[in-house]
Scaffold this motif. Structure first.
Motif, PDB file in Angstrom:
ATOM      1  N   LYS A 167       0.782  -1.234  -0.081  1.00 18.43           N
ATOM      2  CA  LYS A 167       0.089  -0.096   0.116  1.00 18.43           C
ATOM      3  C   LYS A 167       0.754   1.254   0.007  1.00 18.43           C
ATOM      4  CE  LYS A 167      -4.397   1.898   0.222  1.00 18.43           C
ATOM      5  NZ  LYS A 167      -5.305   1.543  -0.647  1.00 18.43           N
ATOM      6  N   GLY A 168       1.952   1.277   0.734  1.00 21.66           N
ATOM      7  CA  GLY A 168       2.814   2.310   0.813  1.00 21.66           C
ATOM      8  C   GLY A 168       3.485   2.572  -0.557  1.00 21.66           C
ATOM      9  N   VAL A 169       3.925   1.413  -1.122  1.00 24.83           N
ATOM     10  CA  VAL A 169       4.675   1.607  -2.494  1.00 24.83           C
ATOM     11  C   VAL A 169       3.725   2.316  -3.543  1.00 24.83           C
ATOM     12  CG1 VAL A 169       5.478   0.364  -4.447  1.00 24.83           C
ATOM     13  CG2 VAL A 169       6.211  -0.380  -2.108  1.00 24.83           C
ATOM     14  N   THR A 240      -4.625  -0.121  -7.986  1.00 24.68           N
ATOM     15  CA  THR A 240      -3.334   0.261  -7.369  1.00 24.68           C
ATOM     16  C   THR A 240      -3.705   0.282  -5.903  1.00 24.68           C
ATOM     17  OG1 THR A 240      -1.014   1.042  -7.399  1.00 24.68           O
ATOM     18  CG2 THR A 240      -2.858   2.566  -7.565  1.00 24.68           C
ATOM     19  N   GLY A 241      -2.647  -0.285  -5.056  1.00 28.90           N
ATOM     20  CA  GLY A 241      -2.745  -0.429  -3.546  1.00 28.90           C
ATOM     21  C   GLY A 241      -4.042  -1.512  -3.167  1.00 28.90           C
ATOM     22  N   ALA A 242      -4.326  -2.263  -4.097  1.00 27.13           N
ATOM     23  CA  ALA A 242      -5.474  -3.341  -3.753  1.00 27.13           C
ATOM     24  C   ALA A 242      -4.747  -4.596  -3.364  1.00 27.13           C
ATOM     25  CB  ALA A 242      -6.394  -3.502  -5.021  1.00 27.13           C
ATOM     26  N   ASN A 243      -5.608  -5.304  -2.391  1.00 30.70           N
ATOM     27  CA  ASN A 243      -5.229  -6.530  -1.998  1.00 30.70           C
ATOM     28  C   ASN A 243      -6.520  -7.644  -2.510  1.00 30.70           C
ATOM     29  OD1 ASN A 243      -4.166  -9.251  -0.948  1.00 30.70           O
ATOM     30  ND2 ASN A 243      -5.353  -8.611   1.204  1.00 30.70           N
ATOM     31  N   LEU A 244      -6.300  -8.237  -3.577  1.00 30.22           N
ATOM     32  CA  LEU A 244      -7.267  -9.208  -4.261  1.00 30.22           C
ATOM     33  C   LEU A 244      -7.100 -10.570  -3.519  1.00 30.22           C
ATOM     34  CD1 LEU A 244      -9.536  -9.689  -6.130  1.00 30.22           C
ATOM     35  CD2 LEU A 244      -7.905 -10.181  -8.046  1.00 30.22           C
ATOM     36  N   VAL A 245      -8.196 -10.828  -2.824  1.00 35.08           N
ATOM     37  CA  VAL A 245      -7.975 -12.397  -2.216  1.00 35.08           C
ATOM     38  C   VAL A 245      -8.928 -13.267  -3.037  1.00 35.08           C
ATOM     39  CG1 VAL A 245      -9.134 -13.692  -0.365  1.00 35.08           C
ATOM     40  CG2 VAL A 245      -8.339 -11.431   0.153  1.00 35.08           C
ATOM     41  N   VAL A 246      -8.166 -14.396  -3.323  1.00 31.92           N
ATOM     42  CA  VAL A 246      -8.684 -15.396  -4.301  1.00 31.92           C
ATOM     43  C   VAL A 246      -8.668 -16.786  -3.739  1.00 31.92           C
ATOM     44  CG1 VAL A 246      -8.297 -16.471  -6.677  1.00 31.92           C
ATOM     45  CG2 VAL A 246      -7.768 -14.037  -6.245  1.00 31.92           C
ATOM     46  N   ASP A 247      -9.728 -17.100  -3.001  1.00 36.48           N
ATOM     47  CA  ASP A 247      -9.762 -18.154  -2.024  1.00 36.48           C
ATOM     48  C   ASP A 247     -10.899 -18.953  -2.190  1.00 36.48           C
ATOM     49  OD1 ASP A 247     -11.448 -16.298  -0.947  1.00 36.48           O
ATOM     50  OD2 ASP A 247     -10.693 -16.570   1.112  1.00 36.48           O
ATOM     51  N   GLY A 248     -11.731 -18.759  -3.006  1.00 37.71           N
ATOM     52  CA  GLY A 248     -13.015 -19.518  -3.158  1.00 37.71           C
ATOM     53  C   GLY A 248     -13.908 -19.270  -1.945  1.00 37.71           C
ATOM     54  N   CYS A 249     -13.834 -18.141  -1.376  1.00 38.77           N
ATOM     55  CA  CYS A 249     -14.734 -17.752  -0.080  1.00 38.77           C
ATOM     56  C   CYS A 249     -14.244 -18.563   1.146  1.00 38.77           C
ATOM     57  CB  CYS A 249     -16.107 -17.586  -0.423  1.00 38.77           C
ATOM     58  SG  CYS A 249     -16.913 -16.383   0.348  1.00 38.77           S
ATOM     59  N   LEU A 250     -13.222 -18.749   1.287  1.00 35.49           N
ATOM     60  CA  LEU A 250     -12.563 -19.533   2.593  1.00 35.49           C
ATOM     61  C   LEU A 250     -12.590 -18.541   3.439  1.00 35.49           C
ATOM     62  CD1 LEU A 250     -11.603 -21.991   3.935  1.00 35.49           C
ATOM     63  CD2 LEU A 250      -9.408 -21.438   3.057  1.00 35.49           C
ATOM     64  N   THR A 251     -12.157 -17.322   3.259  1.00 34.99           N
ATOM     65  CA  THR A 251     -12.278 -16.239   4.576  1.00 34.99           C
ATOM     66  C   THR A 251     -13.821 -15.798   4.702  1.00 34.99           C
ATOM     67  OG1 THR A 251     -11.742 -14.596   2.711  1.00 34.99           O
ATOM     68  CG2 THR A 251      -9.997 -15.559   4.213  1.00 34.99           C
ATOM     69  N   GLN A 252     -13.946 -15.393   5.813  1.00 34.91           N
ATOM     70  CA  GLN A 252     -15.452 -14.967   6.081  1.00 34.91           C
ATOM     71  C   GLN A 252     -15.626 -13.551   6.169  1.00 34.91           C
ATOM     72  OE1 GLN A 252     -17.636 -17.480   9.038  1.00 34.91           O
ATOM     73  NE2 GLN A 252     -15.901 -18.916   8.996  1.00 34.91           N
ATOM     74  N   ARG A 253     -14.228 -12.834   6.138  1.00 36.44           N
ATOM     75  CA  ARG A 253     -14.462 -11.099   6.505  1.00 36.44           C
ATOM     76  C   ARG A 253     -15.110 -10.739   5.084  1.00 36.44           C
ATOM     77  NH1 ARG A 253      -9.947  -8.746   4.608  1.00 36.44           N
ATOM     78  NH2 ARG A 253      -8.468 -10.022   3.720  1.00 36.44           N
TER      79      ARG A 253
END
Length: 256
Positions: A167-169, A240-253
């Motif tokens: 994010k800083g970069v 830019t500055g993004a965090n793309l989670v690709v996990d099949g919806c394993l995470t619940q947040r």
């Protein structure tokens, strides 16, 4: 969709197996020239040959990610061999299985400082590419456990640190048209990978992780690679500055 990557140069660390190999091959499939590094020279040679068979230029070198001068040499060699650098992928990881001091040290050295070293070495080439074409990209491979650690873990903690660093970069370099994003995979299964080992050694735990995912399966390296390559392409030039989670919806947040 044309990702506008034909003729561009992508550099991928840890590019001979698993997710890294899939990323390198996906870039080549899009017509990009690819440079890779890893530890084993025989694996590098085989991967370079496979990439060249796709009709692009490829180059590779055995590199210790903890060796800063070696990283500088690899990046300079890649730029010289392929004519610059448009995209940089930091994928190499220590992947420790313990949480002792050595594991923490290796994660910090390989994952965190490795990403920093790669970007510092590649920055002049990325800046030149951005001036020429209006877009350059630095993408870091983290993990969904950065946000949902199951236990005290150097892997979780350092992967979280990489998201903060990215994010800083992104903030500092957006004006130069150098984008920085993170791709955080969930559980990814491939031959010779961590989850195959767990399947063999701890089948009950493996089965529990399959059941925990709403899709009823783990991801593939190719699925992760497709997301990485799109995120790193000019087609994603406003991201830019993004965090793309690709996990099949394993995470619940829910990510906001």
């Amino acid at each position: 969709m044309d990702l506008e990557l034909k003729g561009k140069v992508a550099v991928v660390s840890g590019g001979t197996r698993g997710i890294g190999r899939a990323i390198a091959e996906c870039f080549a499939d899009e017509g990009a020239h690819v440079a890779i590094c890893a530890r084993n020279q025989a694996d590098i040679d085989a991967t370079v040959a496979a990439l060249e068979a796709k009709g692009v230029k490829a180059w590779g070198q055995s590199v210790d990610i903890s060796d800063s001068p070696a990283i500088d040499g690899f990046v300079a060699g890649a730029a010289q061999a392929l004519g610059g650098i448009d995209v940089l992928i930091s994928n190499a990881s220590a992947l420790p299985r313990t949480d002792d001091e050595d594991a923490w040290r290796s994660m910090f050295e390989i994952d965190m400082l490795g990403a920093l070293r790669l970007f510092n070495a590649a920055q002049p080439y990325l800046e030149k590419a951005a001036v020429h074409s209006g877009d350059a990209a630095f993408t870091i491979i983290s993990s969904m456990v950065a946000a949902e650690p199951y236990k005290p873990s150097p892997y979780s903690a350092i992967k979280a640190g990489l998201i903060n660093y990215a994010k800083g970069v992104a903030r500092v370099h957006a004006g130069k048209k150098i984008r920085c994003n993170v791709l955080s995979p969930g559980n990814v299964y491939f031959k010779g990978g961590v989850w195959q080992t767990i399947q063999q050694d701890m089948p009950d735990y493996f089965d529990s992780m399959i059941k925990a995912n709403p899709t009823g399966r783990m991801g593939t390296p190719e699925e992760i690679a497709s997301a990485v390559v799109f995120l790193s392409s000019p087609r994603s030039s406003f991201t830019t500055g993004a965090n793309l989670v690709v996990d099949g919806c394993l995470t619940q947040r829910a990510s906001f």
